[in-house]
Write an enzyme that holds these catalytic residues in place. Sequence first.
Site, PDB file in Angstrom:
ATOM      1  N   SER A 183       0.797  -1.229   0.000  1.00 48.23           N
ATOM      2  CA  SER A 183       0.000   0.000   0.000  1.00 48.23           C
ATOM      3  C   SER A 183       0.828   1.278   0.000  1.00 48.23           C
ATOM      4  O   SER A 183       0.422   2.277  -0.582  1.00 48.23           O
ATOM      5  CB  SER A 183      -0.950   0.008   1.199  1.00 48.23           C
ATOM      6  OG  SER A 183      -0.239  -0.147   2.408  1.00 48.23           O
ATOM      7  N   HIS A 211      -4.972  -3.152  -3.128  1.00 50.73           N
ATOM      8  CA  HIS A 211      -4.470  -2.202  -4.131  1.00 50.73           C
ATOM      9  C   HIS A 211      -4.192  -2.870  -5.475  1.00 50.73           C
ATOM     10  O   HIS A 211      -3.583  -2.255  -6.349  1.00 50.73           O
ATOM     11  CB  HIS A 211      -3.203  -1.516  -3.615  1.00 50.73           C
ATOM     12  CG  HIS A 211      -3.458  -0.693  -2.406  1.00 50.73           C
ATOM     13  ND1 HIS A 211      -3.898   0.616  -2.464  1.00 50.73           N
ATOM     14  CD2 HIS A 211      -3.391  -1.014  -1.099  1.00 50.73           C
ATOM     15  CE1 HIS A 211      -4.072   1.064  -1.235  1.00 50.73           C
ATOM     16  NE2 HIS A 211      -3.770   0.108  -0.383  1.00 50.73           N
ATOM     17  N   LYS A 241     -11.585   0.802  -3.081  1.00 52.21           N
ATOM     18  CA  LYS A 241     -10.516   1.507  -3.802  1.00 52.21           C
ATOM     19  C   LYS A 241     -10.859   1.531  -5.300  1.00 52.21           C
ATOM     20  O   LYS A 241     -11.683   2.343  -5.705  1.00 52.21           O
ATOM     21  CB  LYS A 241      -9.172   0.869  -3.461  1.00 52.21           C
ATOM     22  CG  LYS A 241      -8.911   0.933  -1.929  1.00 52.21           C
ATOM     23  CD  LYS A 241      -7.537   0.515  -1.542  1.00 52.21           C
ATOM     24  CE  LYS A 241      -7.386   0.248  -0.043  1.00 52.21           C
ATOM     25  NZ  LYS A 241      -7.617   1.397   0.825  1.00 52.21           N
TER      26      LYS A 241
END
Length: 398
Positions: A183, A211, A241
Amino acid sequence: MLSATTREFYESQLQQLSNAKRRRQCTTYEPLDSTHVRLNGKTYLMMASNNYLGLTHQPQVLASAQKAINAYGTGSGGARLTSGTYPLLPQLETQLACLKETEQALVFNTGYMANVGTISGLMETGDYILSDALNHASIIDGCRLSSATIKVYEHNNCEHLEEILKELPPTGKRLIVTDGVFSMDGDLAPLPDLVTLAKRYGALLMVDDAHATGVIGEGRGTAHHFNCSKDVDIQLGTLSKALGSEGGFVCANELLINTLINRSRSFIFSTALVPAAIGAAQQSLNLLTSDTTLYNQLHHNIEYMTQALLQQGIAVTHKTTATALVSNYQPTPIFPIVVGSAEKALRLSQQLFEKGIILTAIRPPTVPHGASRLRLTVTAAHQEADLQYVAHTLGELI
Ligand SMILES: Cc1ncc(COP(=O)(O)O)c(C=O)c1O
């Protein structure tokens, strides 16, 4: 009642954080679209979000969230096992299992809760967890909550990991856990090597693709990227995300998912996600799997930003340790611009803010001492002119 001594304790703690330039506070921005926010009448370019595909404001995603509200209301009304499993949840789980090429999936309320609930649901006293030194805080908290023995291996260092595995007693279960895309550094875990070690030492392998989902491996994540989906036991992710919504998920085989349904406290004891979040995520997944435009645009922007930063003499490495494997390199939207002290990171962040750019200073304990940084993130929704402006401004300030 807050006694004088208790008050003094908290005040002095906050003061110490201020002195070390590590005190945090929330700033309220008004989001205008997926890359711009407004504050005190001024518009800023957002370079610090994880909205990698820019889907938070995509019209079809907005419509799908709205449709879910109209169909099922604003709240779920209860935990999944009591009253909260409405039809969109199993539908989304089928989509997620398909994306990650696993038998089943289970949705949690956040990625944080998915990590905490999965690790503590699968591991217990007498077990061993092997955790990468740069894993996300939610993995670390899940490890702690499990009461298994935690062994931290050096970042992406499989030799070190094997040394630890060799020394473990024969009893107890083992779990190797890693971020897929790290991250704060944007580098990838060496999944094929981790698969080899997991097989050799009889360990479960779990990858946190918070991610990576929507970002690498055609949007399917690190296991797909390395062509080892069948060998990774647990693929975890977040809807919050690249998928532009809110929520976490775990993809695994039927046995592990059933175990989590029965043992994961963050799943069992929390009200199910709201319909709007599920509706939005469903449409994001539809877009991701039916059309490569956004995915390709994200990768175009990553490459564009890489070149723009290089032109300014700003190193782009995606690597923080000498042990990271060069063959492992893969462009990701996370550009760690490591500047050293927390004070310098804060000062740069403030100067960028004055130039209309939001690029948050990341300081300890999120990153190690001396490794404070600006964590720059690129999305599919940024324009080339935005990226040029950011690189140029960074070039002037650094
Ligand atoms: C690697 C990693 N895992 C898990 C999470 C938690 O996800 P969420 O924001 O959905 O709680 C994050 C995000 O902050 C993350 O970076």
